[in-house]
Structure formats: structure tokens, C-alpha cells
Design an enzyme around this catalytic site. Structure first.
Site, PDB file in Angstrom:
ATOM      1  N   ASP A  51      25.454  -9.716 -19.137  1.00  0.00           N
ATOM      2  CA  ASP A  51      24.240 -10.076 -18.416  1.00  0.00           C
ATOM      3  C   ASP A  51      24.033 -11.589 -18.431  1.00  0.00           C
ATOM      4  OD1 ASP A  51      23.864  -7.441 -17.987  1.00  0.00           O
ATOM      5  OD2 ASP A  51      22.102  -7.227 -19.299  1.00  0.00           O
ATOM      6  N   ALA A  52      24.330 -12.188 -19.569  1.00  0.00           N
ATOM      7  CA  ALA A  52      24.097 -13.633 -19.696  1.00  0.00           C
ATOM      8  C   ALA A  52      24.985 -14.402 -18.722  1.00  0.00           C
ATOM      9  CB  ALA A  52      24.368 -14.072 -21.124  1.00  0.00           C
ATOM     10  N   TYR A  54      26.240 -13.234 -15.982  1.00  0.00           N
ATOM     11  CA  TYR A  54      25.752 -12.919 -14.642  1.00  0.00           C
ATOM     12  C   TYR A  54      24.569 -13.820 -14.282  1.00  0.00           C
ATOM     13  CZ  TYR A  54      23.968 -10.190 -10.743  1.00  0.00           C
ATOM     14  OH  TYR A  54      23.536  -9.795  -9.511  1.00  0.00           O
ATOM     15  N   ASP A  55      23.618 -13.910 -15.202  1.00  0.00           N
ATOM     16  CA  ASP A  55      22.451 -14.754 -14.959  1.00  0.00           C
ATOM     17  C   ASP A  55      22.848 -16.209 -14.751  1.00  0.00           C
ATOM     18  OD1 ASP A  55      20.898 -12.554 -15.170  1.00  0.00           O
ATOM     19  OD2 ASP A  55      20.158 -12.979 -17.195  1.00  0.00           O
ATOM     20  N   SER A 103      -0.777   2.778   4.115  1.00  0.00           N
ATOM     21  CA  SER A 103      -2.035   2.880   3.392  1.00  0.00           C
ATOM     22  C   SER A 103      -3.019   3.564   4.336  1.00  0.00           C
ATOM     23  CB  SER A 103      -2.522   1.501   2.956  1.00  0.00           C
ATOM     24  OG  SER A 103      -2.442   0.599   4.018  1.00  0.00           O
ATOM     25  N   LEU A 104      -4.211   3.785   3.874  1.00  0.00           N
ATOM     26  CA  LEU A 104      -5.163   4.568   4.657  1.00  0.00           C
ATOM     27  C   LEU A 104      -6.362   3.725   5.045  1.00  0.00           C
ATOM     28  CD1 LEU A 104      -5.124   7.766   2.419  1.00  0.00           C
ATOM     29  CD2 LEU A 104      -4.029   7.499   4.657  1.00  0.00           C
ATOM     30  N   GLU A 135      -8.087  16.609   0.798  1.00  0.00           N
ATOM     31  CA  GLU A 135      -7.561  16.627  -0.575  1.00  0.00           C
ATOM     32  C   GLU A 135      -8.190  15.480  -1.354  1.00  0.00           C
ATOM     33  OE1 GLU A 135      -3.581  14.676  -0.847  1.00  0.00           O
ATOM     34  OE2 GLU A 135      -3.835  14.378   1.309  1.00  0.00           O
ATOM     35  N   LYS A 137      -8.484  12.086  -3.289  1.00  0.00           N
ATOM     36  CA  LYS A 137      -7.669  10.871  -3.264  1.00  0.00           C
ATOM     37  C   LYS A 137      -7.494  10.400  -4.706  1.00  0.00           C
ATOM     38  CE  LYS A 137      -7.046   6.452  -1.024  1.00  0.00           C
ATOM     39  NZ  LYS A 137      -6.940   5.570  -2.201  1.00  0.00           N
ATOM     40  N   ASP A 139      -6.626   8.191  -7.859  1.00  0.00           N
ATOM     41  CA  ASP A 139      -6.698   6.758  -8.119  1.00  0.00           C
ATOM     42  C   ASP A 139      -5.560   6.362  -9.060  1.00  0.00           C
ATOM     43  OD1 ASP A 139      -7.568   4.207  -8.037  1.00  0.00           O
ATOM     44  OD2 ASP A 139      -9.363   4.511  -9.245  1.00  0.00           O
ATOM     45  N   ARG A 158       5.242   1.321  -3.926  1.00  0.00           N
ATOM     46  CA  ARG A 158       4.884   1.020  -2.544  1.00  0.00           C
ATOM     47  C   ARG A 158       5.169  -0.449  -2.189  1.00  0.00           C
ATOM     48  NH1 ARG A 158       0.747  -0.985   0.197  1.00  0.00           N
ATOM     49  NH2 ARG A 158       0.465  -0.169   2.282  1.00  0.00           N
ATOM     50  N   TYR A 245       1.984  14.233  -2.072  1.00  0.00           N
ATOM     51  CA  TYR A 245       1.064  14.478  -0.959  1.00  0.00           C
ATOM     52  C   TYR A 245       1.622  14.062   0.397  1.00  0.00           C
ATOM     53  CZ  TYR A 245      -0.080   9.613  -2.125  1.00  0.00           C
ATOM     54  OH  TYR A 245       0.000   8.285  -2.430  1.00  0.00           O
ATOM     55  N   LYS A 309      -6.366  14.644   6.783  1.00  0.00           N
ATOM     56  CA  LYS A 309      -5.203  14.427   7.650  1.00  0.00           C
ATOM     57  C   LYS A 309      -5.178  15.476   8.758  1.00  0.00           C
ATOM     58  CE  LYS A 309      -2.266  12.378   4.144  1.00  0.00           C
ATOM     59  NZ  LYS A 309      -1.094  12.499   3.285  1.00  0.00           N
ATOM     60  N   LYS A 333     -14.260   7.483   1.099  1.00  0.00           N
ATOM     61  CA  LYS A 333     -14.467   6.994  -0.251  1.00  0.00           C
ATOM     62  C   LYS A 333     -15.800   7.481  -0.819  1.00  0.00           C
ATOM     63  CE  LYS A 333     -10.872   4.352  -0.999  1.00  0.00           C
ATOM     64  NZ  LYS A 333     -11.111   3.033  -1.514  1.00  0.00           N
ATOM     65  N   CYS A 438     -20.252 -30.022   4.721  1.00  0.00           N
ATOM     66  CA  CYS A 438     -19.258 -29.362   3.883  1.00  0.00           C
ATOM     67  C   CYS A 438     -19.332 -29.922   2.464  1.00  0.00           C
ATOM     68  CB  CYS A 438     -17.863 -29.598   4.462  1.00  0.00           C
ATOM     69  SG  CYS A 438     -16.556 -28.998   3.371  1.00  0.00           S
ATOM     70  N   CYS A 441     -15.818 -31.875   1.679  1.00  0.00           N
ATOM     71  CA  CYS A 441     -15.341 -33.107   2.316  1.00  0.00           C
ATOM     72  C   CYS A 441     -16.458 -33.889   2.990  1.00  0.00           C
ATOM     73  CB  CYS A 441     -14.230 -32.798   3.332  1.00  0.00           C
ATOM     74  SG  CYS A 441     -14.803 -32.013   4.836  1.00  0.00           S
ATOM     75  N   CYS A 456     -17.098 -25.912   8.359  1.00  0.00           N
ATOM     76  CA  CYS A 456     -16.774 -27.317   8.161  1.00  0.00           C
ATOM     77  C   CYS A 456     -15.945 -27.770   9.358  1.00  0.00           C
ATOM     78  CB  CYS A 456     -15.978 -27.462   6.868  1.00  0.00           C
ATOM     79  SG  CYS A 456     -15.055 -28.995   6.745  1.00  0.00           S
ATOM     80  N   CYS A 462     -10.114 -31.761   5.461  1.00  0.00           N
ATOM     81  CA  CYS A 462     -10.921 -31.154   4.393  1.00  0.00           C
ATOM     82  C   CYS A 462      -9.966 -30.585   3.343  1.00  0.00           C
ATOM     83  CB  CYS A 462     -11.810 -30.055   4.949  1.00  0.00           C
ATOM     84  SG  CYS A 462     -12.699 -29.159   3.653  1.00  0.00           S
TER      85      CYS A 462
END
Ligand code: JCF
Length: 716
Positions: A51-52, A54-55, A103-104, A135, A137, A139, A158, A245, A309, A333, A438, A441, A456, A462
């Protein structure tokens, strides 16, 4: 000369001393060596080097690329430093989702749920009821599991929906996730939520506390922290669970309805939520929402709403997607959490577009398990007791420093100030006076007629706007440069040795650092050889950028991601875009062409034109583009669609589908849909009652067809 096994970095010549020819030769050898090592490791599971080593090879590659930024382009060979899915030196590998993880959209009231159902039926042109699944949701965090020939081959988070993290080894340790399936489609991606139960969460926190390890704020954080462990044996020791789901790629359809597909996933061996129910319409959906809400406290795991859905998968397919959310689903929600606290002060933040945003500084208070000390006050009107249209809100009560205010949080969004308690207002409290200049600025801050936001007028002079523009530029859906986030941008903005004032400066960082004989970045606090090489390599990797991302990144007002996509697909190349906007003054052919893009109105067009006419903006854009290779964008779905790249106009009454569906279908097939007929129109689809647009088509010699011919053309 590629680095041999065991060769130390100290023994190597600094990249800055290499001639270009030497650098190219070394680069080419290193690329081959890294690719071979990748294959040995990933494909053959038989690593050939440590690994070393490779890095070290990857670091040397990155350093070469930082010093000779054009190597990759001129060698016509992609470097492993910029490859998606290549094993990074640390962290997880990236996985490109074959089908985007969605996403929803959210709904916060019963009315919004009814409206969702109306929208669905309007889009489909249905007057009959549509059935939906409902259904809880969960968390937690979403995960995509890929099975090939019944074996789990990959698990990915995701991420941004397109690129996730490869957490396969960690997912294998979760009991609810089967390692193999019988009677499954040859390819099956199962999607669902990883979560932790309340009981497991508190037991874990007790163990962590006893071991003097970090404890977690809530089950969601605990689940995320446990899944994203580089050491899978730690994940194995954490009690994670999984509900399925949804699905991604499948070689054979699972079923013809959502409910049957979920039942099939359950039969295949996945946990599916027992509170999933089929509903005949909004009334039953809302009744099930109440039922789930009543059980929320005793479920034993966190949920934050109910997902609805469309049940019929053929209807789901017709409905399709908006930019990142399906039209066929919505998350309802649970109501936001509330708390009362004292308003200690009001700060004004200046945003990317110059908007002056009032922020409430609060006596810290817990709202739904999270300590809140800042909340948004939206704008000048909102503080004064009016909405953005000037209508009275909160019975017209204004908000003053020292008041007791009600704060609420809905989901992950920024807390908001909702209400004020006049009975507790202090004697002598003064109405809040919104600044007219502002605070950053000193430029005048103006409100345009009909706009609730004071802005502004300083533009790029700014410092607040300039730095916010840079933060937007490097943000996730923009240039997304690893190691260069909001914090680093602020530091570089203020830096005297290597200042970054505009986006172009990011791409000259490495060269400026190399040319600087005094203090190199790598020798500074918080940097080092490795992190500097990594940063420069990450910047280099983004020198090539697709046009749509570039346009979004510019941060021009009214040009969001969707608009950037529309513009990029219309103009294809930066030079075509740039030439068009430079000449697009109202009344010009370029203006007509720009505003004929469906989804581009006069307001956005004006904003683009103004940005291009502003000398500072223009200079910043030109300098940036000079540093980049901008990849042209082709119309979506350009492959084997007879209408790909064509500009289509729909007019008259369509009988087989609604206008919205026709437009979405055409766009999914790579066509551009325009609102008016011009010489650039390729095809006009006219239904009964078509008027001036059909005449325009005849006059301009544009092909004119009816709805049935259109359906035949697109193969339906
Ligand atoms: O439970 C969830 N967090 C959840 C998230 C459930 C679903 O049915 C989802 C989701 C995200 C996207 N469905 C999609 C399409």
C-alpha cells in the site's frame, strides 16, 4: 523511470527540476505501473505491491500533474489520479450509479398532498383516481445494493445521487442485507435505508461512553458513522439494519406495481416496512399518514414522514423525473419541532447574489434534539410582519431584538423564526431598522420593485459576494474540488502569498506556488507534501469540465442547475454560448433564440446579458475559461432516438397525452422543446385547434405533423 518497489521519495528528483520530456516519460511509466497495480488489487484480488508503494506512486503522479498540468490532455491517456472508481489513497472508492439515486420532493401539509395527486393526474390526463403506496420514511441513510447472478457484488451510498461511495465490505456485515439471493433477476439493484433502532443506539452510546469513545447525537448520525468506517470490522460491531423500498437497474422487471415489487423484494429476503399500505387516493393516504404518526413514538426507530408513490409502474414510467426527484413520489414530512427563546441580535449576511439576509442570533435552545443558536429571518419584509408580496403575516407583528421568538426546524433545513410573543416584549424595544448599505463593502443596498430582497450593488468588488461566489463555484454540484471547500476558499481568499480572488485563480494556484521561491504551500501550517499534492491534483482533475456544470458554477443570478442544463444543451459549446450572450440584447436574433428556449424567460436572459456586460464579471469568466477545457454537452439521450437534438414545438390539443407529458417524453428522448416556432424549429406537432404556430411552421417551411405521426416517430 517509474518508481520501483521500496524506492523512497527522498531519493527522487523534485518534479520542478524535471524537463517536460523527462516528466512525460516518468508519468507514462507511472500510469502503467499504477494501472497494473489497480488490476492486480481490484480484479485479481492479488496485490503486487505494498500500500505504501502504491500511495507513493500516486503521490508522484499527482505531483507531476500539478507541475505539468497539460500532461494528461497531451498524452491522450487518462491518469489514475482522475479516474472514478480507482482506489484512492484513503477514504472510499467512488461508484458511479448506473441509474441515478433519487431524492424526494417534500410536502408539509395535507393540501400539498392533495395537490401532488392533482399534479400527477393532470400530467397523465387522468380524471379517475390513481392508487398510491404509503410507507414510513425512515430517517437513516440510503444505500444501493447490486446483485449479479444472485450475489451481492457492490454496495454504494447515495453520495450526490450520481457518484456514491463504495461501502461493499461494510454492507456485507449488516445482518438484514442478504449476501446472496435465489430466484432473483440476473442483475438487481436493491435500494433502501440503513438505520439504527433506538434501543441499539442507546446501548451503542453507553458502550462508547464507557470506552471513552465519541458518542453520537442521534441514531441517524450513528448509522452513518458506523457504515462509513474504513475498517469494516468496526461496522460489523455496530447494530445496523436495512429496509428495502426501491430498486435501480434490474434485468427483468420485479413486478408491474410498486406494492407488488416491494412484496417481491420481501420474498427475496429483504426487510420491507410492515406499515407499507396501498391507498386508493389522497383520503386514504392522509388516513394512513395519521396512523403512522400515531405509532411514531413506539416504532423503535426514527422516521420523519410518510412516502407516497404512484402504484402503477407504467404510470411511474410515464411520469418520469424532474431534475433530481421523481414526479411519481413525494415525502409528506411530519410537522416541524418548535421552541421559544430570546432573540439576542440580528446579523446581516451578504450572499452570493448580494442578497442581504437577516440572521437571528438566539439564546441557544433545543429544537427536536438539536441545539439551535441561529435561525433565518428571511428578509426585511418578514421582520416587519409582511410576506414577500407585502401581505400581512403574524397578524402584522414585527420582530425586535430582545423579543421572545418561536423557532422551528423541519427536516434538515435551516431553522426559522416563526412567531413572536408580544406579551413578553421589553419596554422600550425599538423596531428593527434594516441597513440601507452593504455591511461588508459599504455599497448602496437596493430593493428592486416587487423584490422582497435588498441587494448589495457592489458586485465582485464586495468581498462577501466574491467569497460566496467562490464557495458556490467549488460546491458539490459545481466544480466540487476535493479538499477545496468553503473553509479553504475563505482562507485562500484572504491569503497574501497565494490569494484566490476569482475562480481562475484556483487553476493558477499550483503554478504560482511552484514559481514562488519563498514559502511553499506544502511547508505551511495545515498543509504538507501529501495534502498539497492532493489538492493540486484535485484541482487539475477539474480542469476539464462539462459545459452545464461550468454554467451552473458561474453563479449567475437565476441560472440554477436546471437552467444551466437547458442552456448547455441548447448551445452545446462555450464559444457558441459566449458569442450568443455577448450579442443578445433585447430585440436581437440572439435574444429571440435565447428566450425561445423552453424554461428560459426574459428575467434569466436579462441576468445573463448583464453578467456578460459587466466588465469585472466578464474578465473573471474569460480568465477562467482560458484555464479550462470545456466539454461540449450533447442533447440528453442522443443515442438512437429519432428526435434527439431536434427542436420540437407542440401546439393545439393533444389527445393521447397531456402537453406536460409530451414535453417530458420529448426531452427524455433528447429533443429540445421550444415554446414558439422559429427558423431553428425542426418539427411542429399540431393537434386540433392549432392556430398561429401551425401557420408559422408552414410559412417557415418547418415540418408539421399530427400527434399520431409523432407517436409513431418516437416508436410508441
Ligand atoms: O424511507 C426512506 N427514507 C425513503 C427514501 C423511502 C423511499 O421509498 C424512497 C426514498 C428515497 C427515494 N424512495 C425514493 C425514490
Amino acid at each position: 523511470m517509474a518508481m520501483g518497489v521500496g524506492m523512497s521519495e527522498e531519493g527522487m528528483r523534485p518534479v520542478t527540476e524535471l524537463s517536460r520530456t523527462e516528466a512525460v516519460a516518468e508519468w507514462a511509466d507511472l500510469v502503467q505501473a499504477v494501472l497494473a497495480a489497480n488490476q492486480a488489487y481490484h480484479r485479481d484480488d492479488a496485490p503486487t505491491i505494498s500500500d505504501a508503494d502504491y500511495d507513493r506512486m500516486k503521490r508522484r503522479l499527482a505531483a507531476l500533474e500539478a507541475a505539468f498540468p497539460d500532461i494528461e490532455a497531451t498524452m491522450n491517456q487518462q491518469s489514475p489520479t482522475s479516474m472514478v472508481g480507482a482506489a484512492p489513497a484513503d477514504g472510499f472508492g467512488k461508484v458511479a450509479h448506473r441509474l441515478r439515486m433519487l431524492s424526494l420532493e417534500n410536502a408539509f401539509s395535507d393540501e400539498e398532498v392533495t395537490e401532488f395527486d392533482e399534479r400527477v393526474r393532470r400530467f397523465l390526463g387522468l380524471t379517475d383516481a390513481v392508487a398510491y403506496t404509503a410507507e414510513p420514511k425512515i430517517d437513516g441513510l440510503s444505500l444501493s445494493l447490486r446483485y449479479e447472478a444472485g450475489r451481492l457484488v457492490q454496495a454504494a451510498t447515495r453520495g450526490d445521487g450520481e457518484l456514491g461511495e463504495n461501502v461493499t465490505e461494510n454492507a456485507r456485515t449488516i445482518r438484514d442485507i442478504p449476501q446472496s439471493l435465489t430466484n432473483a433477476p440476473a442483475v438487481l439493484e436493491v435500494r433502501g435505508e440503513v438505520y439504527m433502532s433506538h434501543a441499539d443506539f442507546s446501548a451503542l452510546n453507553q458502550r462508547q461512553a464507557a470506552a471513552e469513545e465519541k458518542t453520537f447525537a442521534n441514531p441517524r448520525n450513528a448509522a452513518a458513522g458506523s457504515l462509513r468506517q474504513l475498517d469494516a470490522s468496526i461496522t460489523a460491531s455496530r447494530p445496523l439494519r436495512f429496509f428495502a423500498y426501491a430498486w435501480g437497474e434490474v434485468s427483468d422487471p420485479l413486478a408491474t406495481t410498486q406494492a407488488a415489487a416491494i412484496a417481491r423484494l420481501n420474498t427475496l429476503g429483504f426487510q420491507t416496512n410492515p406499515l407499507t399500505m396501498l391507498c386508493a387516493g389522497p383520503e386514504e393516504m392522509l388516513a394512513h399518514y395519521r396512523r403512522i404518526e400515531n405509532q411514531r413514538a413506539t416504532l423503535g426507530y426514527d422516521i420523519d414522514g410518510v412516502v407516497y408513490k404512484v402504484n402503477d409502474l407504467a404510470l411511474q414510467a410515464r411520469l418520469g423525473f424532474r431534475s433530481s426527484t421523481p414526479r411519481w413520489a413525494i415525502a409528506h414530512k411530519f410537522p416541524a419541532e418548535l421552541a421559544w427563546t430570546e432573540l439576542l441580535g440580528i446579523d446581516i449576511q451578504v450572499g452570493r447574489t448580494g442578497a442581504l439576509s437577516p440572521v437571528a442570533r438566539l439564546q441557544p435552545v433545543t429544537v427536536g434534539g438539536v441545539v439551535v443558536s441561529n435561525a433565518t429571518l428571511h428578509n426585511e419584509n418578514y421582520i416587519a410582519g409582511r410576506d414577500s408580496k407585502g401581505n400581512v403575516i403574524r397578524d402584522g407583528k414585527d420582530i425586535r431584538v430582545g423579543d421572545w421568538v418561536q423557532v422551528y426546524r423541519a427536516g434538515d433545513v435551516i431553522p426559522k423564526v416563526a412567531d413572536v410573543d408580544l406579551d413578553r416584549r421589553k419596554i422600550g424595544a425599538e423596531p428593527y431598522v434594516f441597513p440601507q448599505v452593504c455591511p461588508e463593502c459599504g455599497s448602496p443596498a437596493h430593493r428592486e420593485a416587487g423584490d422582497s430582497v435588498r441587494r448589495c450593488t457592489g458586485g465582485l468588488i464586495c468581498p462577501a459576494q466574491a467569497v460566496e461566489r467562490l464557495k458556490h463555484f467549488v460546491s458539490r454540484n459545481a466544480f466540487d474540488i476535493e479538499g477545496l471547500g468553503a473553509k479553504q476558499v475563505e482562507l485562500f481568499f484572504k491569503d497574501t502569498l497565494l490569494p484566490v480572488k476569482t475562480p481562475a485563480d484556483i487553476f493558477t494556484l499550483a503554478a504560482r506556488d511552484a514559481a514562488n521561491p519563498l514559502q511553499k504551500l506544502k511547508n505551511r501550517d495545515g498543509f504538507g507534501d501529501v495534502s498539497t499534492a492532493k489538492l493540486f491534483a484535485a484541482i487539475e482533475a477539474k480542469r476539464t469540465i462539462p459545459l452545464d456544470r461550468l454554467l451552473f458554477s458561474l453563479g449567475i443570478r437565476h441560472v440554477g442547475e436546471v437552467a444551466a442544463g437547458l442552456l448547455a444543451r441548447h448551445y452545446s459549446t462555450w464559444s457558441a454560448f459566449e458569442a450568443a450572450i455577448t450579442h443578445a440584447t433585447p430585440g436581437s436574433p440572439e435574444w429571440a433564440d435565447l428566450t425561445a428556449i423552453d424554461g428560459v424567460g426574459a428575467v434569466m436572459a436579462q441576468s445573463l446579458v448583464e453578467a456578460f456586460q459587466n466588465p469585472a464579471e466578464r474578465a473573471a469568466m474569460d480568465a477562467l475559461v482560458a484555464e479550462l477545457q470545456v466539454q461540449p454537452v450533447v442533447a440528453r439521450g442522443a443515442v438512437d432516438s429519432p428526435v434527439a437534438g431536434k427542436t420540437v414545438v407542440f401546439t393545439g390539443t393533444l389527445e393521447k397525452m397531456t402537453r406536460a407529458e409530451a414535453k417530458a417524453r420529448a426531452e427524455a428522448l433528447g429533443a429540445k422543446v421550444a415554446g414558439s416556432v422559429s427558423a431553428k424549429t425542426d418539427l411542429v406537432v399540431a393537434g386540433p385547434g392549432a392556430g398561429s404556430k401551425a401557420k408559422d411552421a408552414e410559412r417557415l417551411g418547418v415540418e408539421l405533423i399530427d400527434e399520431d405521426s409523432w407517436l409513431r416517430l418516437i416508436g410508441e
